[in-house]
Design an enzyme around this catalytic site. Sequence first.
Site, short mmCIF file in Angstrom:
data_model
loop_
_atom_site.label_atom_id
_atom_site.label_comp_id
_atom_site.label_asym_id
_atom_site.label_seq_id
_atom_site.Cartn_x
_atom_site.Cartn_y
_atom_site.Cartn_z
N PRO A 1 0.81 -1.22 0.00
CA PRO A 1 0.00 0.00 0.00
C PRO A 1 0.84 1.27 0.00
O PRO A 1 0.37 2.34 -0.41
CB PRO A 1 -0.82 -0.11 1.29
CG PRO A 1 -0.86 -1.57 1.60
CD PRO A 1 0.46 -2.10 1.13
N GLU B 1 1.63 -8.03 8.69
CA GLU B 1 1.84 -6.58 8.77
C GLU B 1 2.80 -6.08 7.70
O GLU B 1 2.98 -4.87 7.54
CB GLU B 1 2.38 -6.21 10.16
CG GLU B 1 1.36 -6.33 11.28
CD GLU B 1 0.17 -5.42 11.06
OE1 GLU B 1 0.37 -4.20 10.89
OE2 GLU B 1 -0.97 -5.92 11.06
N ARG C 1 -1.55 -7.79 -21.25
CA ARG C 1 -2.38 -7.27 -22.34
C ARG C 1 -1.57 -6.49 -23.37
O ARG C 1 -1.96 -6.39 -24.53
CB ARG C 1 -3.47 -6.36 -21.78
CG ARG C 1 -4.55 -7.06 -20.99
CD ARG C 1 -5.51 -6.05 -20.37
NE ARG C 1 -6.09 -5.17 -21.37
CZ ARG C 1 -7.12 -5.47 -22.15
NH1 ARG C 1 -7.69 -6.66 -22.03
NH2 ARG C 1 -7.58 -4.62 -23.04
N ASP D 1 -7.95 1.33 -25.03
CA ASP D 1 -8.44 1.00 -23.69
C ASP D 1 -8.56 2.27 -22.87
O ASP D 1 -7.92 3.29 -23.16
CB ASP D 1 -7.46 0.05 -22.98
CG ASP D 1 -7.65 -1.40 -23.40
OD1 ASP D 1 -8.69 -1.71 -23.99
OD2 ASP D 1 -6.74 -2.21 -23.13
#
Length: 215
Positions: free
Chosen positions: A87, A115, A153, A168
Amino acid sequence: MRFDILTIFPEIFDSYINESILKRAQENKIITINTHDIRKFSKNKHKKVDDMPYGGGAGMVMTPQPLYDAIKHIKKTNKGPVIFLTPSGEMLTQSKVEKLSKKYSEIILLCGRYEGIDQRIIETLVDIEISIGKYVLTGGELPALTLIDAMSRLVPGVLGKDESHEEDSFSKSLDRKKEYPHYTRPANFKGAKVPEVLLSGDHKKIAAWRKKNLR
């Protein structure tokens, strides 16, 4: 394109990478996806890969030894960067995906749990930290799948037509905007009609409509 994934739950990847586009790309030897169980590199007799954090606090931290040995082992055959899914990493965007796809043909993906992982591994062996959003998941496996799918992709031959990804959402050709709306048969569904211009056959007008309706 080669992806090597380091995780303590390799089975998580089985269903997704063995279906649809990714399955065909692997069968056609356009991409290679390998999963590696971090526990197998643990020298602990119980194959433990986590321990309590120094300084106290809730949760557990992944220990450095299994991660170090796993990464060093994979690097013998994969010379690409080690990407840690976290994150706190740089936000993943289509532009970032394009840059990674152009620059690297091999990548090592490190999936954390608990964690997080011991900071010393991040400082000495991780090359890139990537986040897929401002929220927390239970592990890095879903972000790893997201990155694999997005990068694959862009590899020539993976999609039915290479130009399929050129318009896209967030692509350079659409000025990084969201894609225009799509319609298919029937032309009238329960009173909701397809815009007339899309039925006109006038490609110039259709292109103008699509550009106007970028979101």
